[in-house]
Write a protein that holds these residues in place. Structure first.
Motif, PDB file in Angstrom:
ATOM      1  N   UNK A  70       0.830  -1.194   0.000  1.00  0.00           N
ATOM      2  CA  UNK A  70       0.000   0.000   0.000  1.00  0.00           C
ATOM      3  C   UNK A  70       0.871   1.254   0.000  1.00  0.00           C
ATOM      4  N   UNK A  71       0.474   2.241  -0.787  1.00  0.00           N
ATOM      5  CA  UNK A  71       1.176   3.525  -0.850  1.00  0.00           C
ATOM      6  C   UNK A  71       0.182   4.623  -0.493  1.00  0.00           C
ATOM      7  N   UNK A  72       0.563   5.481   0.429  1.00  0.00           N
ATOM      8  CA  UNK A  72      -0.353   6.526   0.876  1.00  0.00           C
ATOM      9  C   UNK A  72      -0.626   7.525  -0.237  1.00  0.00           C
ATOM     10  N   UNK A  73      -1.724   8.275  -0.146  1.00  0.00           N
ATOM     11  CA  UNK A  73      -1.895   9.423  -1.035  1.00  0.00           C
ATOM     12  C   UNK A  73      -0.796  10.448  -0.760  1.00  0.00           C
ATOM     13  N   UNK A  74      -0.497  11.338  -1.725  1.00  0.00           N
ATOM     14  CA  UNK A  74       0.554  12.342  -1.502  1.00  0.00           C
ATOM     15  C   UNK A  74       0.195  13.389  -0.464  1.00  0.00           C
TER      16      UNK A  74
END
Length: 219
Positions: A21-25
């Motif tokens: 999972x990659x967070x929103x910027x």
């Protein structure tokens, strides 16, 4: 915490593909913490989470790490900080993800230690992937495979690079860029060890259901 990027990733023994999972910027911290907790509690195949905040002060990154890292550790999920090895160290993160302009693997290793996980963005380049592997990266990331609203797409990759890498190297590879449950099967079949996903999770009405939607394809 178990280490998702270590172990026997030999050609005959690569484990099933998992989610990264990659967070929103940018995000509201408490709202994102609730969404992350939902996603991690889904019982789905999540191995890692990357904190990827852009254009904010270091103190905000560290505050977010202090709030989110314990959630990851409670679910045995690796907590990775994007771009900055110094912030990864300050946050007590499990590792750092380096872009091509974020310094060398060697420098990051000196700063955060041999136990930390270091990933490197390699776009669609075999040469960059070979360099990263030789430098001691724990994983390489290829993409973007599809159009994405998370960041400007300046480099594209094709599934063939995943097949090439997994046949060549035991170092795990991450596929990134516009990945959804509907389009990810070719990447899984090509040998991706992890699928880096962002919008498909955080833009969904229920992050838990969004995580579960990947499970049938990853199994």
């Amino acid at each position: 915490m178990s280490d998702p990027f270590e172990g026997d990733f030999g050609r005959e023994a690569r484990p099933a593909c998992q989610l990264y999972l990659v967070s929103p910027p940018t995000f509201d911290l408490e709202a994102h913490a609730r969404a992350l907790e939902r996603a991690l509690a889904a019982g789905g195949p999540v191995a890692a989470y990357q904190l990827r905040l852009k254009g904010v002060a270091d103190a905000e990154v560290l505050a977010a790490a202090a709030r989110l890292a314990p959630l990851c550790r409670a679910h045995d999920v690796a907590f990775i900080v994007n771009d900055r090895a110094d912030l990864a160290k300050a946050a007590g993160a499990d590792g750092v993800h380096l872009g091509q302009e974020d310094g060398s693997v060697a420098a990051a290793r000196v700063l955060i230690g041999h136990e930390a996980q270091i990933g490197v963005t390699c776009h669609g380049s075999r040469h960059l992937a070979m360099e990263a592997g030789e430098a001691g990266a724990n994983y390489v990331a290829f993409g973007a495979f599809f159009e994405t609203g998370t960041k400007e797409v300046r480099h594209r990759a094709e599934p063939a690079i995943l097949r090439w890498w997994t046949a060549l190297s035991p170092i795990p590879c991450v596929a990134i860029g516009g990945i959804t449950p509907a389009n990810c099967r070719p990447l899984v079949e090509a040998g991706a060890d992890f699928l880096a996903v962002s919008g498909a999770i955080w833009n969904a009405p229920d992050p838990a259901e969004a995580v579960r939607a990947f499970a049938p394809v990853l199994a």
